[in-house]
Design an enzyme around this catalytic site. Structure first.
Site, PDB file in Angstrom:
ATOM      1  N   LYS A   1       7.518 -12.785   2.087  1.00 57.77           N
ATOM      2  CA  LYS A   1       7.255 -13.451   0.799  1.00 57.77           C
ATOM      3  C   LYS A   1       8.436 -13.269  -0.139  1.00 57.77           C
ATOM      4  O   LYS A   1       8.867 -14.210  -0.815  1.00 57.77           O
ATOM      5  CB  LYS A   1       5.982 -12.874   0.156  1.00 57.77           C
ATOM      6  CG  LYS A   1       4.719 -13.173   0.959  1.00 57.77           C
ATOM      7  CD  LYS A   1       3.533 -12.290   0.576  1.00 57.77           C
ATOM      8  CE  LYS A   1       2.454 -12.384   1.660  1.00 57.77           C
ATOM      9  NZ  LYS A   1       1.413 -11.355   1.542  1.00 57.77           N
TER      10      LYS A   1
ATOM     11  N   ARG B   1       0.832  -1.189   0.000  1.00 56.11           N
ATOM     12  CA  ARG B   1       0.000   0.000   0.000  1.00 56.11           C
ATOM     13  C   ARG B   1       0.876   1.251   0.000  1.00 56.11           C
ATOM     14  O   ARG B   1       1.981   1.255   0.537  1.00 56.11           O
ATOM     15  CB  ARG B   1      -0.911   0.015   1.247  1.00 56.11           C
ATOM     16  CG  ARG B   1      -2.131  -0.866   1.144  1.00 56.11           C
ATOM     17  CD  ARG B   1      -3.053  -0.471   0.011  1.00 56.11           C
ATOM     18  NE  ARG B   1      -3.872   0.680   0.348  1.00 56.11           N
ATOM     19  CZ  ARG B   1      -5.169   0.632   0.615  1.00 56.11           C
ATOM     20  NH1 ARG B   1      -5.825  -0.515   0.572  1.00 56.11           N
ATOM     21  NH2 ARG B   1      -5.851   1.719   0.906  1.00 56.11           N
TER      22      ARG B   1
END
Ligand code: 26V
Length: 815
Positions: A663, A552
């Site tokens: 990740k 974001r």
């Protein structure tokens, strides 16, 4: 027991596991459930028939799971979350049901490829970012660990907005994700609930505490569920999502007959608006009544469902907390605390103390932020109007609580004022985080630093009172989705290296890759996987350093710092076109809240800089800036496997954890980052020599702010920084970005300029490492090998052992 007998008694046909069986089932889905034929089936028909066929196989396991779990009567985990970012379902469900190859085969007679069909699978974007994706990873891991669990949420008609670029700026469109229907969900209209709002309370004769709440408006909550399979286990749990509907009575036939069509449906429309749209949070849009309505809607429906389920196997309320743990995903579902009190006291007629003891032992609360502006509060007057009985209960909870505080810290009026659930500065507001701490048995942060800062800053008074209540549970991610599904090439290399794919359920086994880090052939394979992933992504030259910042848009995350680095690289290359430059592709992706203007200015400036560089024949061969539109789980799954460098550059002390950082590291990207959130733990695991660290730490950042921070001093002192900001102000990028420069020079809330030089120096370290291909590859392998800790399976094991105190309930295999 009834359920199990029922299922065993009916002798349901087992679904076969051969290619032929699958083919037959796909065709019958096409004929009997889609009502079409092989000849006339559209791609979407084929997609839906396939989805139903795969779903059937999971539904079978689901039935056995429900039977085993109910027979066991365990303590259930109920995860309450206003957001879930589940990602696309088809590929995942093919993997988790082991039917991927069968599906590809079975589609052939339809003249369709699996890839073509997978493109029709829409991701339900029912969340904003990390918090929603974390919820999805945790329910995946709960199923994988055979923990009886249900995730509760809201089935928004419109998910997170779709982002596109117009003139380099963010444009938003509605996300009508279920426009074509959603083949993955099972509506369960018989489990619908009725939820009240507004109205007034009346005393109950003869009872000093009980009240009767007479709502002024009622709305129906209708659930549907999606299946949440575990990987390499039989368990299939569910996520149950509520959708608001008007009752039959909300349609005004007489008005309709009188031609007042809009008025005739207005009540139903009002009701249905509750689950109409996900709030694109992360902005200052707080304080909206509809949002509070959503929260109460979720809590009321879910609690009644939880109680219904409890009563299937239990009678005594004193067993409730032993059979139920409700995890609150941030404060959004905190109104569940007074709602449970209301149900127990007003409806089930328990006395206050007994109800409170049950309630406190039933809930646990996870906090996901430290930003003061992100801590939810609601105006008392709004609460009073919308949920009058809940406000009374909150006052009572607060009264009892403040007595407890007074007993511990006699005469400390200041502390009482600070700790009160009701904030009295200016407008009176209900402080949801305080309510969440008071009404739960355990409170946790999401990374070590975050949990420590919670205890030592925002929630310090509470930690003084109840030190044992505060815990840390570091976030994690699903290795199935973010390695196996996102990066099949790397998965194959890992499985070859480890001799099987057992690591997907036991991520610590990645450690065994360490010994391969020095094997030249293994390194070569490792490199070629990364390169192939970059070719697939097609964002830039696959031989360039792929430098990604995907998250974001938020000033605290500091995309603007990355941008200052880009502008400086641009200047350096222009000044020395024949330098030995390392080709780089800088890839940004992420959404900004629609009302968050500062973040949108940063997006616009990124695109203006990208265009200027692309048009510059001197610089373009060395540097390329890409903004990938509409970042979502699906796009993340494409970008992450292709990343060389992971940008985790938030101001220390601001990012609670981060999960994208995990990740990327697990997919072999090296991190450049600050000592913030889970970066600290990633660095500790991979080794400081395999992590690019820069910037102030959280303590220094706080000090800098206290001692009076002057961004201009950095500007005056640093010629390259000055050149970057001056270029923006001089209009070098199409005149775009002056707002960004102004805010950095004027106030620079997140100390971007203070960390600029350290960041640039660190980027030179990155380039030194990159020039030594073997060194870089070795570091990359070690990042993957040493990040097993960041599996959400470990996160769930931590919650299960230390917070939920639950054990697995394995589901027996059929046969
Ligand atoms: C909300 C708001 C609303 C008001 C304005 C500023 C603002 C900033 C952030 C937020 C989000 C708060 C909750 C949240 O999404 N936290 C994220 O949770 C992730 C999962 O634990 C974690 O990895 C991220 O670091 C954290 O930002």
């Amino acid at each position: 027991m009834g359920r199990m007998d029922l299922r065993q008694g009916i002798g349901l046909r087992r679904l076969g596991s051969t290619a032929d069986d699958f083919q037959q089932d796909l065709l019958s889905s096409l004929y009997y459930r889609k009502g079409t034929t092989v000849e006339s089936a559209s791609a979407r028909d084929a997609y839906e028939a396939l989805a139903l066929t795969v779903r059937d196989r999971l539904a079978d396991r689901r039935a056995r799971t429900a039977a085993a779990q109910f027979a066991h009567n365990p303590r259930w985990v109920y995860y309450l979350s206003a957001e879930y970012l589940l990602g696309a379902q088809l590929e995942q469900n093919l993997l988790y049901s082991g039917t991927g190859d069968l599906a590809a085969q079975a589609l052939k007679p339809l003249g369709r490829s699996l890839e073509e069909i997978e493109d029709l699978d829409v991701e339900p974007g029912l969340g904003n970012g990390g918090l929603g994706r974390l919820a999805a990873c945790l329910i995946d891991s709960m199923a994988t660990r055979d923990i009886p669990a249900v995730g509760y949420g809201i089935r928004y008609d419109f998910g997170i907005f779709k982002q596109s670029l117009e003139d380099g700026g963010q444009a938003e469109r509605a996300d009508d994700w279920a426009f074509h229907g959603n083949p993955w969900e099972f509506p369960a209209p018989d489990d619908r609930q009725t939820v009240g709002f507004y109205g007034h309370t009346e005393p109950v004769p003869g009872s000093p505490v009980r009240k009767r709440w007479v709502p002024g408006e009622t709305v129906l909550g209708e659930p549907s569920h999606m299946l949440v399979p575990g990987y390499n286990t039989e368990t299939v749990n569910i996520v149950r999502l509520w959708r608001a509907r008007g009752s039959e009575a909300s349609f005004d036939l007489s008005r309709f007959s009188a031609g007042q069509y809009a008025e005739a449906v207005q009540e139903a429309v009002r009701a249905e608006n509750i689950s109409k749209v996900l709030y694109p949070d992360d902005s200052t849009e707080l304080g909206r009544e509809l949002r509070l309505k959503q929260q109460y809607f979720l809590c009321s429906c879910s609690l009644r469902d939880i109680i219904r389920r409890f009563r299937l196997r239990n009678e005594n309320w004193d067993d409730f907390a032993d059979k139920t743990i409700i995890q609150l995903n941030d404060t959004h579902p905190t109104v569940a605390i007074p709602e449970l009190m209301r149900l127990l006291v007003d409806e089930y007629e328990l006395d206050w103390d007994r109800a409170w003891s049950i309630t406190r032992r039933t809930f646990a609360y996870t906090c996901h932020t430290l930003l003061p502006e992100a801590l939810e509060t609601w105006p008392v007057h709004m609460f009073e109007r919308l949920l009058p009985r809940h406000l009374e209960i909150i006052y009572l909870i607060n009264m009892h609580f403040l007595r407890e505080v007074e007993a511990h810290f006699p005469g400390d009026a200041d502390r009482i004022r600070r700790m009160s659930i009701i904030g009295e500065n200016g407008e009176r507001r209900v402080r949801m985080a305080h309510l969440a701490v008071v009404g739960t048995e355990a409170v946790n942060g999401v990374a070590e630093l975050h949990s420590k800062l919670l205890r030592e800053t925002v929630l310090q008074d509470f930690a003084d009172l109840w030190p044992a209540k505060f815990q840390n549970v570091t976030n994690g991610i699903s290795p199935r989705r973010f390695i196996r599904l996102a990066n099949p090439r790397l998965s194959e290399v890992i499985s070859d290296g480890l001799g099987g794919d057992g690591w997907l359920n036991d991520l610590d086994r990645l450690a065994e890759l360490e010994s391969l880090a020095d094997d030249p052939a293994f390194r070569e394979r490792w490199r070629s996987v990364k390169r192939a992933n970059k070719v697939d992504l097609a964002a830039g030259d696959p031989d360039s350093l792929t430098d990604v910042m995907i998250k974001r848009f938020h000033e605290y995350k500091r995309q603007q710092l990355k941008l200052l680095h880009v502008i400086t690289m641009y200047h350096r290359i222009r000044e020395n076109p024949n330098g030995d430059w390392i080709p780089r592709t800088v890839l940004f992706a992420g959404k900004a809240a629609p009302a968050y203007h500062a973040a949108k200015h940063i997006i616009r400036l990124i695109n203006a800089v990208a265009a200027t560089i692309a048009a510059d024949p001197v610089v373009a061969p060395h540097l390329r800036v890409v903004f990938a539109e509409n970042y979502n789980v699906t796009l993340a799954e494409r970008i992450i496997p292709a990343a060389d460098l992971s940008e985790q550059i938030s101001l220390a002390g601001k990012e609670a954890s981060g999960t994208g950082n995990m990740k990327l590291a697990l997919n072999g990207a090296l991190t450049i980052g600050t000592l913030d959130g889970a970066n600290i733990e990633i660095r500790a695991h991979v080794g400081e020599e395999n992590f690019f660290l820069f910037g102030l730490d959280a303590f220094q950042a706080a000090e800098a702010r206290i001692n009076g921070y002057h961004p201009r001093e950095h500007y005056e002192r640093d010629a390259e920084l000055r050149a970057a900001l001056d270029a923006i102000n001089a209009g070098a990028f199409g005149g775009v970005g002056r707002e960004v420069a102004e805010s950095l020079l004027g106030w620079d809330e997140y100390l971007t300029l203070a960390d600029y030089r350290s960041y640039l120096d660190c980027q030179e370290e990155v380039e030194r490492a990159w020039r030594d291909r073997d060194r870089w590859t070795r570091m990359s392998i070690l990042n993957t090998a040493r990040c097993g800790f960041f599996s959400a399976d470990r996160t769930v094991a931590d919650y299960a052992a230390r917070i939920w105190r639950v054990a697995p309930v394995p589901v027996p295999r059929e046969d």
